[in-house]
Enzyme design. Structure first.
Site, short mmCIF file in Angstrom:
data_model
loop_
_atom_site.label_atom_id
_atom_site.label_comp_id
_atom_site.label_asym_id
_atom_site.label_seq_id
_atom_site.Cartn_x
_atom_site.Cartn_y
_atom_site.Cartn_z
N GLY A 117 68.75 99.13 73.60
CA GLY A 117 68.69 100.23 74.55
C GLY A 117 67.32 100.86 74.61
O GLY A 117 67.17 102.07 74.76
N ILE A 153 64.66 95.34 75.94
CA ILE A 153 64.39 95.96 77.24
C ILE A 153 65.13 95.20 78.33
O ILE A 153 64.99 93.98 78.45
CB ILE A 153 62.88 95.95 77.56
CG1 ILE A 153 62.06 96.66 76.46
CG2 ILE A 153 62.61 96.58 78.93
CD1 ILE A 153 62.28 98.14 76.38
N ASN A 154 65.91 95.92 79.13
CA ASN A 154 66.57 95.31 80.28
C ASN A 154 66.62 96.29 81.46
O ASN A 154 66.10 96.00 82.53
CB ASN A 154 68.00 94.86 79.91
CG ASN A 154 68.67 94.09 81.02
OD1 ASN A 154 68.02 93.56 81.91
ND2 ASN A 154 69.98 94.02 81.00
N THR A 155 67.21 97.46 81.22
CA THR A 155 67.39 98.42 82.30
C THR A 155 66.08 98.79 82.97
O THR A 155 66.01 98.92 84.20
CB THR A 155 68.10 99.69 81.77
OG1 THR A 155 69.35 99.31 81.17
CG2 THR A 155 68.37 100.67 82.89
N ASP A 179 71.78 87.48 73.48
CA ASP A 179 71.88 88.92 73.26
C ASP A 179 73.35 89.35 73.25
O ASP A 179 74.11 89.00 74.15
CB ASP A 179 71.13 89.65 74.38
CG ASP A 179 71.06 91.14 74.19
OD1 ASP A 179 71.03 91.59 73.03
OD2 ASP A 179 71.02 91.87 75.21
N HIS A 180 73.75 90.09 72.24
CA HIS A 180 75.11 90.64 72.14
C HIS A 180 76.19 89.57 72.33
O HIS A 180 77.13 89.75 73.10
CB HIS A 180 75.31 91.77 73.16
CG HIS A 180 74.67 93.05 72.74
ND1 HIS A 180 75.17 93.85 71.73
CD2 HIS A 180 73.54 93.66 73.18
CE1 HIS A 180 74.38 94.90 71.58
NE2 HIS A 180 73.39 94.80 72.43
#
Length: 287
Positions: free
Chosen positions: A208, A230-232, A85-86
């Site tokens: 985000g 999805i992370n936060t 990711d990123h």
């Protein structure tokens, strides 16, 4: 089951107007929770790691091995995509070498021509090994491993040029941000999303995803978003459940301080969160 590269999964999602969740792992508990939720829902899943999380956990190869071995011992049978990711240019190349089945090269902070050239190179390197590639055009707001984006809208013509390189999915700014959304956030820009979806057939990625109202995410999916990051949301669920365990004094009861017990409520909270998100993404069960 071994890793898959996700191309068929996300192409089918774009055509079927549903999405597949891409969940960031941060440690052992995160990895097990994501896999457990996907297996219980019998849906494909993308497990991704950021550059910062990979450094925290050890390195890219260690993360891949951890996910792979957990799949083995847990008896996971659903399709799993192992994704960076990123990633910057060096990270993308490292993960291609490490055997990831999907990588994101995030060149949005580079001059566009450089982003275009490096994306082209990563696509060629990855596709030669059957690895799928995600690219980004237009900044995603907020901060991700030191990369700060203001959340500007993706330029449609630039998106068309990036997509023409043969990328397998494309992240593009439509007003979304990483981390918690501020109270004055204006919401997703659906006009720009429609322009992008009309211009390219490539599955689109919503970064985000945590914190965007469910109805907005569902609308975006119907318009062409096929991958939602999805992370936060999982981090907040984990923190909340862990806080409640400690505030209730459970860590002081018997061997409640044992990390296997201390982290269990938070881990289960991730499982529950992932399963709930899978439901509203509309991801169909594996046949």
């Amino acid at each position: 089951m071994s890793f898959v590269n996700g191309n068929e999964i996300f192409t089918a999602a774009r055509q079927g107007h549903y999405a597949v969740g891409a969940f960031n792992t941060n440690n052992l508990e995160w990895t097990r929770a994501i896999l457990k939720a996907a297996q219980e829902k019998n849906t494909p899943v993308l497990i991704q790691v950021s550059m910062g999380a990979a450094k925290y956990m050890g390195d890219y190869k260690l993360v891949k091995t951890l996910v792979e071995e957990e799949m083995r011992v847990m008896g996971i049978t659903v399709p799993v995509v192992m994704h960076l990711d990123h990633g910057n240019y060096e990270a993308a190349k490292a993960c291609i070498e490490a055997g990831y089945t999907s990588v994101m090269f995030d060149g949005h902070d580079l001059p566009f021509e450089e982003n275009l050239a490096k994306t082209k190179e990563i696509v060629e390197l990855a596709h030669a090994k059957g690895i799928s590639v995600e690219a980004e055009v237009g900044s995603i707001g907020g901060e991700e491993d030191g990369i700060i984006g203001a959340g500007e809208l993706a330029d449609v013509e630039e998106a068309k040029q990036i997509a023409a390189l043969g990328v397998d999915y494309l992240a593009c700014g439509i007003g979304n941000i990483h981390g918690k959304y501020p109270e004055n956030w204006q919401g997703l820009n659906f006009d720009r999303l429609k322009e992008l979806a009309d211009a390219i057939d490539t599955p689109l990625v919503l970064h985000g995803g945590s914190g965007i109202p469910q109805e907005q995410v569902v609308k975006a999916i119907k318009m062409g978003v096929s991958k939602v990051n999805i992370n936060t949301e999982c981090q907040l669920a984990f923190a909340d459940a862990t806080r409640k365990y400690v505030e209730a004094g459970k860590d002081l009861e018997g061997k409640g301080y044992d990390p296997r017990k201390l982290l269990a409520p938070g881990t289960q909270a991730i499982v529950d969160t992932v399963k709930e998100i899978i439901d509203w993404l509309g991801t169909p069960a594996v046949k």
